[in-house]
Design a protein around this motif. Structure first.
Motif, PDB file in Angstrom:
ATOM      1  N   UNK A  45     -10.736  -7.885  -4.619  1.00 26.86           N
ATOM      2  CA  UNK A  45      -9.576  -7.077  -5.385  1.00 26.86           C
ATOM      3  C   UNK A  45      -8.656  -6.431  -4.432  1.00 26.86           C
ATOM      4  N   UNK A  46      -7.612  -6.385  -4.590  1.00 28.96           N
ATOM      5  CA  UNK A  46      -6.584  -5.657  -4.074  1.00 28.96           C
ATOM      6  C   UNK A  46      -5.888  -4.477  -4.822  1.00 28.96           C
ATOM      7  N   UNK A  47      -5.989  -3.283  -4.072  1.00 29.70           N
ATOM      8  CA  UNK A  47      -5.518  -2.044  -4.844  1.00 29.70           C
ATOM      9  C   UNK A  47      -4.307  -1.155  -3.790  1.00 29.70           C
TER      10      UNK A  47
ATOM     11  N   UNK B  48       1.882  12.340  -1.344  1.00 31.19           N
ATOM     12  CA  UNK B  48       3.059  12.311  -0.242  1.00 31.19           C
ATOM     13  C   UNK B  48       2.633  11.276   0.584  1.00 31.19           C
ATOM     14  N   UNK B  49       1.700  10.684   0.613  1.00 31.02           N
ATOM     15  CA  UNK B  49       1.233   9.407   1.868  1.00 31.02           C
ATOM     16  C   UNK B  49       1.989   8.131   1.365  1.00 31.02           C
ATOM     17  N   UNK B  50       2.447   7.511   2.371  1.00 31.35           N
ATOM     18  CA  UNK B  50       2.924   6.197   1.992  1.00 31.35           C
ATOM     19  C   UNK B  50       1.882   5.278   1.549  1.00 31.35           C
ATOM     20  N   UNK B  51       2.263   4.446   0.749  1.00 29.48           N
ATOM     21  CA  UNK B  51       1.061   3.455   0.239  1.00 29.48           C
ATOM     22  C   UNK B  51       0.456   2.633   0.981  1.00 29.48           C
ATOM     23  N   UNK B  52      -0.783   2.395   0.935  1.00 27.59           N
ATOM     24  CA  UNK B  52      -1.354   1.175   2.010  1.00 27.59           C
ATOM     25  C   UNK B  52      -2.343   0.408   1.122  1.00 27.59           C
ATOM     26  N   UNK B  53      -2.124  -0.982   1.412  1.00 28.50           N
ATOM     27  CA  UNK B  53      -2.868  -1.857   0.815  1.00 28.50           C
ATOM     28  C   UNK B  53      -4.231  -1.723   1.092  1.00 28.50           C
TER      29      UNK B  53
END
Length: 513
Positions: free
Chosen positions: A200-202, A208-213
């Motif tokens: 699964x991918x979240x 404040x942190x940039x989104x990370x896959x």
């Protein structure tokens, strides 16, 4: 011989669930393994969601109070008990003057904190040392000041090793982020034949942190299947044995109960413990009682038992005929006391008209009260031999007795009885009466039954009537003979003899006897 047969059935009932479970066992292992794998992934997801909220709260609160000078205020904040958490292994700061401190001490080597000079949040790995796992670190930089939070990953081991050692491999991949993949668990599983995988991918993002896959993979292999098999033996095998015991014991109990109640019924027939209760039938036009339906009660000790509690057992024991004849003996006596214009109606089962038992009983007593005794043929048990039934019914009609069909429309005979048997009326079952005033489709059936009965000049009695609105509805369709709680409940002969001349308004609150 019967006891031996009973024991064989009980043994079969005991062995059957166990045998079915053993046969089904191989087919159950794979589904259960898949379920355990999916359940573990749900636990991982739930933990990550909880951790994310807790970490964001800690970071927000600590950043708001840090001075980045490693003074008493910073140290107190880093070691504040309310920020101690199973989610964060260590918290620390380093300022532009290369002064550093952390929740575990001061100073420390801060080279691994170095990152691009851009201010804000970043996510990176901690250094990987031999024999240890790399962990994730949230890093914050502003004007040369750095704060960091090392996320504790020991939870992964605790979670995937709980209840089943070596069953799972959990890995996290962060494509395109520069963050190294993290792997925890049994690393041999992906190479096993038949290994199972859930992916699964979240989107992982702290405050404040940039989104990370975050691509999560959870593997399950041979050890997981062995664990599933052990669970099946533990719970399914034990459960099947328990169920087998319950089934066998239930059979024995049921058989004992049937035998016991059958013996009690047989003894009560000899002791004449079955007595009639009478439920009046009222003509709604005059509000006067015109007759009664005879309902059986079992007088057992100091309590009265209703038919639904013993008639099935009596039928099994072949005692319904004898009970009915016992009721008839009481009725013959009670008719002497009742108003001469009132009739009584007695329920019959198929046995009474398929054989000559009722005919002979009445014949032996010189055809008593033929103008006041009526019989009702219940539809709930089918009459199999209509030819013999019609012959006996016709012979009794010739002696002056009348027959109706009880529970019309809900059983086996219905209109076939009307065509094949010489009956003069019907009694409409409560299931149709209850549809009055509703949109139930059976209300149309009720109207059809009434119309059909009137067309062939049959008398109609409505039973189970409980409201005066139902009485009015029936009266509009020329059905005036009413039986039900709206007027009277079933009662003993002593209560019948004390009834007022008119029924209207007298019985709605009358208690059952």
């Amino acid at each position: 011989m019967a006891a031996f047969h009973s024991s064989k059935i009980a043994l079969l009932l005991f062995l059957l669930p166990v045998l079915l479970f053993v046969l089904a066992m191989p087919a159950l292992i794979s589904p259960l393994s898949t379920y355990l794998l999916e359940q573990k992934m749900r636990e991982v997801t739930a933990y990550l969601d909880t951790r994310s909220q807790a970490v964001d709260n800690i970071i927000t609160r600590q950043l708001a109070g840090l001075r980045f000078d490693c003074g008493l205020g910073d140290m107190a904040l880093l070691r504040e008990p309310k920020y101690y958490s199973r989610y964060i292994r260590m918290t620390g700061v380093s300022n532009a003057e290369n002064i550093s401190c952390s929740s575990v001490g001061m100073p420390f080597d801060s080279e691994y904190l170095q990152a691009p000079a851009a201010d804000g949040f970043t996510l990176k790995n901690t250094p990987r040392y031999e024999g240890t796992d790399s962990e994730l670190m949230v890093r914050y930089q502003m004007q040369g000041n750095i704060a960091f939070w090392v996320l504790d990953s020991s939870w992964v081991w605790e979670l995937i090793e709980r209840d089943c050692t070596g069953c799972f491999l959990l890995s996290f991949h962060y494509p395109g982020s520069g963050i190294d993949s993290l792997e925890r668990g049994n690393t041999a599983i992906p190479r096993e034949q038949g290994a199972m995988l859930i992916e699964q991918e979240k989107i992982q993002q702290h405050i404040g942190q940039p989104p990370v896959v975050n691509q999560q993979q959870l593997w399950g292999g041979q050890i997981l299947q062995e664990h599933a098999q052990a669970l099946l033996w533990r719970w399914g095998g034990g459960g099947s044995v328990v169920f087998s015991l319950i089934l066998a014991a239930g059979y024995h109990h049921s058989r004992r109960y049937r035998n016991t109640i059958g013996g009690l019924i047989r003894q009560s027939v000899k002791d004449e413990d079955f007595i009639p209760y009478y439920q009046p039938v009222v003509d709604s036009r005059s509000q006067k009682v015109v007759g009664y339906e005879v309902l059986v009660r079992w007088k057992k000790g100091g309590e009265l038992i209703t038919p639904d509690q013993f008639i099935p057992a009596a039928e099994t024991e072949g005692l319904v005929g004898e009970i009915t004849m016992q009721l008839l003996n009481h009725v013959l006596h009670d008719l002497e006391q009742l108003d001469k214009t009132h009739w009584v109606s007695i329920n019959l089962v198929a046995e009474h008209v398929e054989t000559d038992c009722l005919f002979r009983w009445l014949q032996e007593r010189q055809w008593p009260w033929s103008d006041r005794i009526k019989f009702e043929l219940t539809e709930r048990v089918p009459i199999k031999n209509l030819h013999h039934a019609d012959k006996h019914i016709t012979a009794l009609i010739e002696r002056g007795y009348q027959f109706k069909i009880d529970d019309f429309g809900v059983g086996y005979g219905g209109f076939v009885y009307l065509q094949k048997l010489n009956v003069e009326g019907i009694k409409i079952d409560k299931i149709f009466i209850d549809t009055i005033g509703t949109s139930d489709a059976k209300r149309r059936v009720l109207d059809s039954i009434i119309i059909s009965a009137h067309q062939v000049n049959m008398s109609v009695i409505a039973e189970g009537v409980e409201t005066f609105s139902q009485v009015d509805y029936l009266a509009q369709r020329h059905v005036y003979l009413i039986q039900g709680y709206v007027y009277y409940r079933p009662m003993a002969i002593s209560s019948v003899l004390g009834l007022p001349e008119r029924a209207q308004g007298a019985t709605r609150s009358q208690p059952a006897e």
